[in-house]
Design an enzyme around this catalytic site. Structure first.
Site, PDB file in Angstrom:
ATOM      1  N   THR A  14       0.815  -1.212   0.000  1.00 52.02           N
ATOM      2  CA  THR A  14       0.000   0.000   0.000  1.00 52.02           C
ATOM      3  C   THR A  14       0.852   1.266   0.000  1.00 52.02           C
ATOM      4  OG1 THR A  14      -1.769  -1.149   1.174  1.00 52.02           O
ATOM      5  CG2 THR A  14      -1.806   1.247   1.254  1.00 52.02           C
ATOM      6  N   GLU A  15       0.380   2.278  -0.730  1.00 50.43           N
ATOM      7  CA  GLU A  15       1.061   3.570  -0.820  1.00 50.43           C
ATOM      8  C   GLU A  15       0.052   4.695  -0.631  1.00 50.43           C
ATOM      9  OE1 GLU A  15       4.443   2.090  -4.070  1.00 50.43           O
ATOM     10  OE2 GLU A  15       3.232   3.871  -4.484  1.00 50.43           O
ATOM     11  N   PRO A  16       0.519   5.936  -0.463  1.00 53.83           N
ATOM     12  CA  PRO A  16      -0.416   7.055  -0.309  1.00 53.83           C
ATOM     13  C   PRO A  16      -1.438   7.148  -1.434  1.00 53.83           C
ATOM     14  CG  PRO A  16       1.789   7.770   0.298  1.00 53.83           C
ATOM     15  CD  PRO A  16       1.930   6.370  -0.243  1.00 53.83           C
TER      16      PRO A  16
ATOM     17  N   ALA B 241      -1.928   4.466  -3.706  1.00 56.82           N
ATOM     18  CA  ALA B 241      -2.170   3.119  -4.240  1.00 56.82           C
ATOM     19  C   ALA B 241      -2.608   2.216  -3.097  1.00 56.82           C
ATOM     20  CB  ALA B 241      -0.906   2.570  -4.903  1.00 56.82           C
ATOM     21  N   GLY B 242      -3.929   2.111  -2.932  1.00 51.76           N
ATOM     22  CA  GLY B 242      -4.483   1.218  -1.917  1.00 51.76           C
ATOM     23  C   GLY B 242      -5.245   0.118  -2.626  1.00 51.76           C
TER      24      GLY B 242
ATOM     25  N   ILE C 257       1.806   0.185   6.941  1.00 57.58           N
ATOM     26  CA  ILE C 257       2.454  -1.111   6.821  1.00 57.58           C
ATOM     27  C   ILE C 257       2.490  -1.805   8.190  1.00 57.58           C
ATOM     28  CG2 ILE C 257       4.536  -2.327   6.105  1.00 57.58           C
ATOM     29  CD1 ILE C 257       2.890  -0.887   3.860  1.00 57.58           C
TER      30      ILE C 257
ATOM     31  N   GLU D 130      -6.676  -6.016   3.509  1.00 55.97           N
ATOM     32  CA  GLU D 130      -6.677  -7.233   2.678  1.00 55.97           C
ATOM     33  C   GLU D 130      -7.731  -7.132   1.574  1.00 55.97           C
ATOM     34  OE1 GLU D 130      -4.729 -10.047   3.108  1.00 55.97           O
ATOM     35  OE2 GLU D 130      -3.813  -9.673   5.059  1.00 55.97           O
TER      36      GLU D 130
ATOM     37  N   THR E  52     -10.861  -4.052   0.448  1.00 57.52           N
ATOM     38  CA  THR E  52     -12.115  -3.568   1.019  1.00 57.52           C
ATOM     39  C   THR E  52     -13.285  -4.450   0.573  1.00 57.52           C
ATOM     40  OG1 THR E  52     -12.593  -2.140  -0.872  1.00 57.52           O
ATOM     41  CG2 THR E  52     -11.267  -1.186   0.915  1.00 57.52           C
TER      42      THR E  52
END
Length: 382
Positions: A125-127, A129-130, A156, A363, A365
């Site tokens: 996960t990134e700011p 990119a979820g 993380i 994991e 939504t």
């Protein structure tokens, strides 16, 4: 099954006793300190809880999927932070290596992950990119016999205590699965910086933070499987398994909530009677039990299918979606039955009510699970 029925029965009994005698009594302490006590972590290591899903040849218990979810049903009866400290080693922190690692990578990392000597963490996960994992911006640029990583990972799990990060990074600019690779990056590598531990709504004791890579140089041997382009596909396989694990955790928590609520309803009196005698209270208890039973059956069916070698992307998404939504309903009913007391931190249902809200998000939504389910249905249609 990986274990004979008698051995597995003893394992379940031991885990159940550990949860009841060692973990549940420490829940308030963990909530207040936002940390898992060292002696509890040591006890979890002794039980082999860090290596449930890692093969025996690497020092793990090598449980089948069905065995794993049955153990997680037991671990779910206490604060999810306890499970979380070992959860990344059981699931997303180790399974990429199990699925796609080279023999050398497996030999180096799996034994210490199984023992709990090394804590693994999964950095996807990134700011920006979820849910849209394909949008990740962290890059890995080839430089001779090394790669240079740059980017920020967000939320993380276990990052503050991790010794190994499984990092998804872009090795090509195109928006396609083959552009994303996976790297096994040891936490002591120069160029890694951690953000402050996140302050969350719930799940105190389960630590998360940003992980920032700034010109972080790793050897080419850190590339998972020794090949570029397998990161996204491996991540999706890891998540298929992880979704069943999380679904099982939801069932365990639901069992705990129902027990707490039944005991309270039998003791609490209104209008001269225990509230357990009131039919509207009984209806909420019945709905919670039926919901939990349905989720348990789904999970066990999906786990058995996975153990038979079937592709269970559809079933795992169904189970995770239903179980995570289900435990939210059960927690809400528990607070309602407790009434004003359910809103007070004196009782565990208040804490669980906040804790379980996360399960509908991580994991994948609920909405992502719906898309996965629909995609699999349409793919299978003639």
């Amino acid at each position: 099954m990986a274990l004979d029925s008698e051995t597995f029965g003893l394992l379940l009994e031991t885990v159940s006793r550990f949860v009841t005698e060692r973990l549940i009594p420490r829940e308030v302490e963990v909530a207040e300190t936002d940390a898992i006590p060292d002696d509890v972590v040591a006890g979890m290591k002794e039980l082999g809880l860090f290596g449930l899903s890692i093969a025996e040849e690497f020092g793990g218990l090598g449980l089948s999927m069905e065995e794993e979810v049955r153990v997680v049903f037991e671990l779910g009866r206490t604060s999810p932070a306890f499970r979380s400290v070992a959860g990344t080693n059981i699931g997303i922190g180790s399974q990429a290596i199990v699925i796609a690692g080279t023999p050398e990578q497996k030999a180096k990392f799996l034994p210490v992950l199984a023992s709990g000597e090394l804590i693994g963490s999964f950095a996807l996960t990134e700011p920006d990119a979820g849910s849209d994992a394909m949008a990740l911006r962290t890059t890995a640029r080839k430089d001779g016999d090394h790669y240079v990583l740059n980017g920020t990972k967000r939320y993380i799990t276990n990052a503050p205590t991790a010794g190994l990060f499984t990092v998804m990074a872009r090795t090509a600019p195109d928006r396609k699965a083959g552009s994303i690779s996976c790297f096994l990056v040891e936490a002591a590598t120069p160029g890694i910086r951690l953000g402050k531990p996140d302050k969350k709504m719930g799940q105190r004791g389960a630590l998360t933070s940003d992980v920032i890579f700034e010109d972080c140089r790793v050897p080419a041997s850190a590339l998972l499987g020794g090949e570029e382009g397998n990161g996204f596909r491996t991540a999706m396989k890891v998540l298929d398994k992880g979704r069943l694990h999380i679904a099982a955790l939801c069932v365990g928590i639901s069992d705990r909530l129902i027990r707490e609520t039944v005991l309270y309803a039998k003791d609490r009196r209104q209008f001269g009677h225990p509230i357990s005698e009131f039919q509207l209270v009984q209806a909420m208890l019945a709905d919670s039990e039926a919901d939990t039973y349905a989720a348990r059956c789904m999970i066990l069916d999906a786990a058995a299918r996975r153990d038979r070698g079937e592709t269970t992307t559809l079933q795992a998404a169904c189970a995770k979606m239903f179980a995570s939504e289900m435990v939210g309903r059960v927690a809400d009913r528990a607070v309602q039955i407790f009434g004003g007391a359910g809103y007070m931190a004196e009782y565990p249902v208040e804490r669980f009510y906040r804790d379980v809200r996360l399960f509908r998000i991580f994991e994948g939504t609920t909405q992502i699970q719906q898309l996965v389910i629909a995609r699999e249905l349409l793919k299978a249609a003639p």
